[in-house]
Design a protein around this motif. Structure first.
Motif, PDB file in Angstrom:
ATOM      1  N   HIS A 186       1.626   3.696   1.954  1.00 10.26           N
ATOM      2  CA  HIS A 186       2.057   4.461   3.268  1.00 10.26           C
ATOM      3  C   HIS A 186       3.440   4.526   3.062  1.00 10.26           C
ATOM      4  CE1 HIS A 186      -1.913   3.546   5.557  1.00 10.26           C
ATOM      5  NE2 HIS A 186      -2.112   4.863   5.019  1.00 10.26           N
ATOM      6  N   HIS A 207       1.025  -1.234  -0.055  1.00  7.53           N
ATOM      7  CA  HIS A 207       0.115  -0.106  -0.120  1.00  7.53           C
ATOM      8  C   HIS A 207       0.850   1.119  -0.002  1.00  7.53           C
ATOM      9  CE1 HIS A 207       0.821  -0.797   4.187  1.00  7.53           C
ATOM     10  NE2 HIS A 207       0.094   0.189   4.617  1.00  7.53           N
ATOM     11  N   HIS A 223      -7.233  -0.946   6.878  1.00  2.13           N
ATOM     12  CA  HIS A 223      -6.032  -0.116   7.303  1.00  2.13           C
ATOM     13  C   HIS A 223      -5.918   0.983   6.265  1.00  2.13           C
ATOM     14  CE1 HIS A 223      -1.785   0.542   8.516  1.00  2.13           C
ATOM     15  NE2 HIS A 223      -1.667   0.705   7.392  1.00  2.13           N
ATOM     16  N   ASP A 240      -0.186  -4.412   6.418  1.00  3.22           N
ATOM     17  CA  ASP A 240      -0.646  -3.856   7.691  1.00  3.22           C
ATOM     18  C   ASP A 240      -2.290  -4.164   8.161  1.00  3.22           C
ATOM     19  OD1 ASP A 240       1.571  -2.875   8.299  1.00  3.22           O
ATOM     20  OD2 ASP A 240       1.283  -0.642   7.523  1.00  3.22           O
TER      21      ASP A 240
HETATM   22 ZN   LIG Z   1       0.232   1.484   6.530  1.00  4.11          ZN
END
Ligand SMILES: [Zn+2]
Length: 299
Positions: A72, A70, A158, A177
């Protein structure tokens, strides 16, 4: 050396984020003749991954896939940096992550809002990825990596742009996550409930969905290998509920965000039986409390 073998096909690379060992992992998947990276950490630690590959005689230029689970920054921050070295690599991402890889401006702004300018300088700045190099999907995607199969599975909750990945031949799940943070230096779990899009209902649905694949092994970004998937999934749900209920109660009492973060830090210190929290844990607590406050204000 910051690379360790988990099984014949999977290696864990310690990105050495925060200058601490074992907080943010990258995973190397290696088949008979190809290799891929799952998660690549912050932009500023990308050379730790390149050096790890070279230390086991892999040429970073030959990476087949770079797969940020992802967008992040602790998972995908280094994607563009590594893609510039690994010029033949395709980047695999969920369709909702794609636009952020092509143009990370919004991601950088949102991270600055959460962490502040100064920390962002420390994390490093993501570089854009060329659109034509990205393979994206909606629900599920099967990737062939030589003699191995990587099943990318949409895993929201998440974040709405997250996937988990099953290495079919080993029945091993790269969780992203979807599960909480279990760093060896803490020995306990902190839930991963960040702003701006944490959604408890989606997160539990995703856990139920992943259970159906019945993995025998897990590898977690924060951090490492586990042979007890059922326990990790269940503990993740319990911890999310526990923290959401606690934060809700503190809000009702009229506590401020900073006060709630302080209380949760004290709780974690007690639970982990340590007198000082490592920087990574402080940050995780701040992010998780912020995400829960955001979530409960929207339901
Ligand atoms: Zn994350």
């Amino acid at each position: 050396m910051n690379i360790e073998k988990i099984n014949d096909n999977v290696f864990i690379i310690d990105t050495l984020a925060y200058g601490e060992p074992k907080t943010v992992a990258s995973y190397l998947v290696k088949s008979d003749d190809k290799f891929a990276l799952i998660d690549v950490g912050y932009a500023y630690t990308h050379m730790n991954i390149i050096n790890a590959l070279q230390s086991i005689n892999l040429d970073p230029k030959e990476i087949t896939y770079i797969i940020p689970t992802h967008v992040h920054l602790d998972h995908s921050g280094a994607t563009g940096h590594i893609a510039r070295i690994a010029t033949k690599a395709k980047i695999v991402a969920h369709e909702r992550a794609k636009k952020h890889l092509i143009d990370p401006t919004k991601l950088i702004l949102s991270a600055k809002e959460i962490f502040g300018e100064e920390k962002m300088r420390v994390f490093g700045t993501p570089l854009p990825v060329e659109e034509e190099r990205i393979i994206s999907f909606k629900e599920e995607l099967e990737l062939k990596l030589g003699n191995l199969t990587l099943r990318c599975i949409y895993a929201p909750g998440h974040a709405p742009h997250q996937m988990a990945i099953l290495l079919v031949e080993k029945n091993l799940l790269f969780t992203a996550d979807t599960v909480g943070i279990m760093q060896p230096n803490l020995g306990i779990m902190i839930p991963t409930t960040p702003p701006p899009s944490f959604d408890f209902v989606q997160a539990t649905k995703t856990l139920d969905n992943l259970k159906k694949y019945d993995p025998a092994h897990l590898t977690m970004p924060h951090y490492g290998y586990r042979g007890d998937p059922e326990h990790v999934f269940d503990l993740t749900k319990t911890k999310m509920e526990e923290w959401i209920n606690a934060v809700k109660a503190f809000v009702k009492e009229g506590l401020t965000k900073d006060e709630i973060i302080k209380i949760m830090q004290e709780r974690i210190k007690k639970e982990a039986n340590i007198s000082d929290l490592p920087a990574s844990a402080k940050q995780s607590i701040l992010i998780s409390v912020s995400g829960i406050l955001n979530y409960i204000s929207n339901i």
